[in-house]
Scaffold this active site. Sequence first.
Site, short mmCIF file in Angstrom:
data_model
loop_
_atom_site.label_atom_id
_atom_site.label_comp_id
_atom_site.label_asym_id
_atom_site.label_seq_id
_atom_site.Cartn_x
_atom_site.Cartn_y
_atom_site.Cartn_z
N LEU A 85 34.06 13.89 -30.93
CA LEU A 85 33.87 12.48 -31.22
C LEU A 85 33.24 12.40 -32.60
O LEU A 85 32.37 13.20 -32.94
CB LEU A 85 32.95 11.82 -30.18
N ASP A 86 33.68 11.43 -33.40
CA ASP A 86 33.13 11.27 -34.73
C ASP A 86 31.62 11.05 -34.69
O ASP A 86 31.06 10.63 -33.68
CB ASP A 86 33.79 10.08 -35.45
N TYR A 87 31.00 11.26 -35.85
CA TYR A 87 29.55 11.09 -36.00
C TYR A 87 29.07 9.72 -35.52
O TYR A 87 28.05 9.61 -34.83
CB TYR A 87 29.20 11.27 -37.49
#
Length: 252
Positions: free
Chosen positions: A115-117
Site C-alpha cells: 500500500l502506498d505511503y
Amino acid sequence: MQKHFVKNASISLIRLNKFISNAGVCSRREADKLIVAGHITVNGKVMSTTGSKIPVNAIVLYKGVRLSAERFRYVLLNKPKGYVTTFKDPEGRKTVLDLIGKKYCHERVYPVGRLDYNTTGLLLLTNDGLLAQRLSHPTSGITKLYHVVLNKAISTEHFKNIQDGLLLEDGIAQVDNLAIVDQDPCQIGISIHMGKNRIIRRIFEHLGYGVNKLDRVGYAHLTKKNIARGQWIFLKDQDILRLKSIVKNVPV
C-alpha cells in the site's frame, strides 16, 4: 537402512515430508510425491527419495520458494498514513512492521503486496511464503475493495469510462465494480483484482482527478471490522483456510 541427510547428533532432525506438511504445503503423502518429482531442494540439493531426515534449520525450497518450520502467523493490519510497506526504508521512514512489534508476534512477518505511503486500510502480513506468493500472483483473482475520495465530483462520462476499462501506459485497467458512495460523486467505491503498481490512483489521475483519500476496506473476504486504524489482529483459522482455498490452484 535410510541414510540421514546429516549425521550431527546435536542438531534436531525432522522427516522431510513432515517439514513440508508443517510448512502448510500439503499432506505428508502429497509431500512424498513432490519429493519424488524433484520439486524439493534441501540446502541446495535436490531431494528425490522419500524418508529422508533433515535438520530443522535446513533451507528447504519448493519450486524456489523457501519453506519455514516456524509457526506460521497471519496478521491483518489496518494501516494508517505515514508508513511504508517494506521491511526497511532507505529514507528512514516508519514501516508497517513498527506497528506489529515483537511483544505479541515473535515471528518475522512480511507484507503481502503493498500500500502506498499515504494509502490506508487493510494489509495482510505473514511468514507463510507459499501463501504470500500465491496471493500475489497475477492469476490469484483476489479482489480488493477501496474507498476513494476525489478532489472533485466524477462526471458521468468518466464513471462509464472506468467501468468500460481504461487504456493506461501499461495496458487496460479493468475494474470489477464501481459505485458512488453516499450519493456523493466525490466518493467512489471500487473493487479490483488487478495488482498493478498504484493502479487505483493512476486510474483517476489519468482522467484528471486528484485522490484526496484512498482506503482499502476489503481484501478477499476480509474487512476492517473491529480493527482500529494502526491496530492489527491475528486471522482466525477459518479465515486462513478460506484464503488458502481461494488460491490453492494458483501456480508457484
